[in-house]
Motif scaffolding. Sequence first.
Motif, mmCIF file in Angstrom:
data_model
loop_
_atom_site.group_PDB
_atom_site.id
_atom_site.type_symbol
_atom_site.label_atom_id
_atom_site.label_comp_id
_atom_site.label_asym_id
_atom_site.label_seq_id
_atom_site.Cartn_x
_atom_site.Cartn_y
_atom_site.Cartn_z
ATOM 1 N N ARG A 261 32.036 94.418 -38.098
ATOM 2 C CA ARG A 261 32.249 94.364 -39.548
ATOM 3 C C ARG A 261 31.355 93.315 -40.209
ATOM 4 N NH1 ARG A 261 37.858 94.539 -37.915
ATOM 5 N NH2 ARG A 261 38.675 96.652 -38.117
ATOM 6 N N GLN A 262 30.685 92.504 -39.405
ATOM 7 C CA GLN A 262 29.805 91.483 -39.959
ATOM 8 C C GLN A 262 28.613 92.148 -40.655
ATOM 9 O OE1 GLN A 262 30.494 88.333 -39.948
ATOM 10 N NE2 GLN A 262 32.132 88.188 -38.438
ATOM 11 N N PRO A 263 28.088 91.542 -41.719
ATOM 12 C CA PRO A 263 26.985 92.177 -42.478
ATOM 13 C C PRO A 263 25.737 92.407 -41.641
ATOM 14 C CG PRO A 263 27.364 89.890 -43.182
ATOM 15 C CD PRO A 263 28.523 90.281 -42.331
ATOM 16 N N GLU A 264 25.543 91.626 -40.575
ATOM 17 C CA GLU A 264 24.367 91.811 -39.733
ATOM 18 C C GLU A 264 24.343 93.179 -39.048
ATOM 19 O OE1 GLU A 264 24.942 87.343 -39.933
ATOM 20 O OE2 GLU A 264 26.197 89.128 -39.833
ATOM 21 N N PHE A 265 25.499 93.818 -38.926
ATOM 22 C CA PHE A 265 25.591 95.084 -38.212
ATOM 23 C C PHE A 265 25.852 96.251 -39.158
ATOM 24 C CE2 PHE A 265 27.143 91.779 -35.228
ATOM 25 C CZ PHE A 265 26.102 91.850 -34.318
ATOM 26 N N SER A 266 25.246 96.211 -40.333
ATOM 27 C CA SER A 266 25.472 97.254 -41.331
ATOM 28 C C SER A 266 24.702 98.532 -41.030
ATOM 29 C CB SER A 266 25.089 96.734 -42.727
ATOM 30 O OG SER A 266 23.722 96.323 -42.739
ATOM 31 N N GLN A 267 23.665 98.456 -40.187
ATOM 32 C CA GLN A 267 22.868 99.632 -39.877
ATOM 33 C C GLN A 267 23.451 100.368 -38.662
ATOM 34 O OE1 GLN A 267 18.677 98.948 -39.615
ATOM 35 N NE2 GLN A 267 18.580 97.896 -41.595
ATOM 36 N N VAL A 268 23.675 101.675 -38.846
ATOM 37 C CA VAL A 268 24.320 102.474 -37.814
ATOM 38 C C VAL A 268 23.525 102.468 -36.511
ATOM 39 C CG1 VAL A 268 25.064 104.807 -37.191
ATOM 40 C CG2 VAL A 268 25.449 103.954 -39.507
ATOM 41 N N GLN A 270 21.605 100.208 -35.155
ATOM 42 C CA GLN A 270 21.776 98.970 -34.400
ATOM 43 C C GLN A 270 23.136 98.928 -33.718
ATOM 44 O OE1 GLN A 270 21.947 95.400 -36.714
ATOM 45 N NE2 GLN A 270 21.558 94.058 -34.983
ATOM 46 N N VAL A 271 24.160 99.368 -34.447
ATOM 47 C CA VAL A 271 25.508 99.398 -33.880
ATOM 48 C C VAL A 271 25.544 100.328 -32.672
ATOM 49 C CG1 VAL A 271 27.885 100.090 -34.303
ATOM 50 C CG2 VAL A 271 26.641 98.810 -36.041
#
Length: 365
Positions: A261-268, A270-271
């Motif tokens: 949920r952290q903003p650094e992981f907003s891109q699908v 990368q997740v």
Amino acid sequence: MQVQLTNRQQHILWATVRHYIATAEPVGSKALIEEFDLGVSSATIRNVMGVLEKSGLLYQPHTSAGRIPSDSGYRIYVDQLITPSLRDPTRTEALTKEVENALQQRLHWEDWSLETLLQGAAQILATLSGCITLITMPQTTTVQLIHLQLVQIEGNRIMLIVVTDSYETHSKVMDLFTASSETKPDPAIIDHELQIVSNFLNSHLRGRSLLELAELDWSELDQEFQRYGKLLKNSVAELARRTVVANATQIMVRGVGEVLRQPEFSQVQQVQTIIHLLEEEQEQLWRLICEESDVEEMGKARVTVRIGTENPLEPIRTCSLISSTYRRGSVPVGSVGVLGPTRLDYEGAIVVVAAAADYLSEAFS
């Protein structure tokens, strides 16, 4: 990384990292003036931040934005700005106690299986740290047998049950006689013989590691037990090898939902790569968290801090990994770690990992 900074540069870098960790927003001089008592003007702060940017410790994501710590900036922060002499001892002590209390109150070593215990520990650490928590299963090369039992279950089938000192139980079902066997002893006789063999084996094998069992010279068995010798040799060896393979790279993973949920992981994309690593490439991750690099002493535990591009695995090169080993006596048997964005509360995460490693070491010892 050794970079010589003046006291003022250290203080402003420290404040910039702390503010960015807390807000996830690029940091400007105005924000530092409002939050920290730096004792200098806004113009001086801007000048110092410019010097830190030229040194590669800060960078601007956009020309009109404030600054963000680089991986090198975080490394200086971890190595030089939160050293034991600069840590808040009250916070360190409180965090250590919180981890110890949570583990002691919620884990019941006498009632649960090892895997369940480590899963519980991982969940507790994920909650306390806000990071993905990784705990490896103990390496089976050091796990010792504490009890062995042979039990008749049906017809000509028996079960071999092995209990280890790591709170694990393993079993294997075997056919005692082939279909062509001319004579088959009475089941009551088999039960009696299995108990005799179990007692004999326990007296000779208790305290040995599972890998030792796989390499034993079974010719030492008394002639009375020869009918079981080859059967046991093959079955115990197979059981030991199977357990080694199963446990060698197994990692308990908890806290994925929270940290993603952290903003650094907003891109699908990368997740997806991180989740693929956690689910499908655990062997690579296991090798990484079981190595020691850039080690920092924290209490009894030795803590490894890998920041961003210091991680050799591509999916986590935008993350930081903090890990330590837990031991049985002086022998390392597993690792505990947390994985989060480089914008990480390093001070708190180091304390949490060290406290958890010390607790698990004491429990296993």
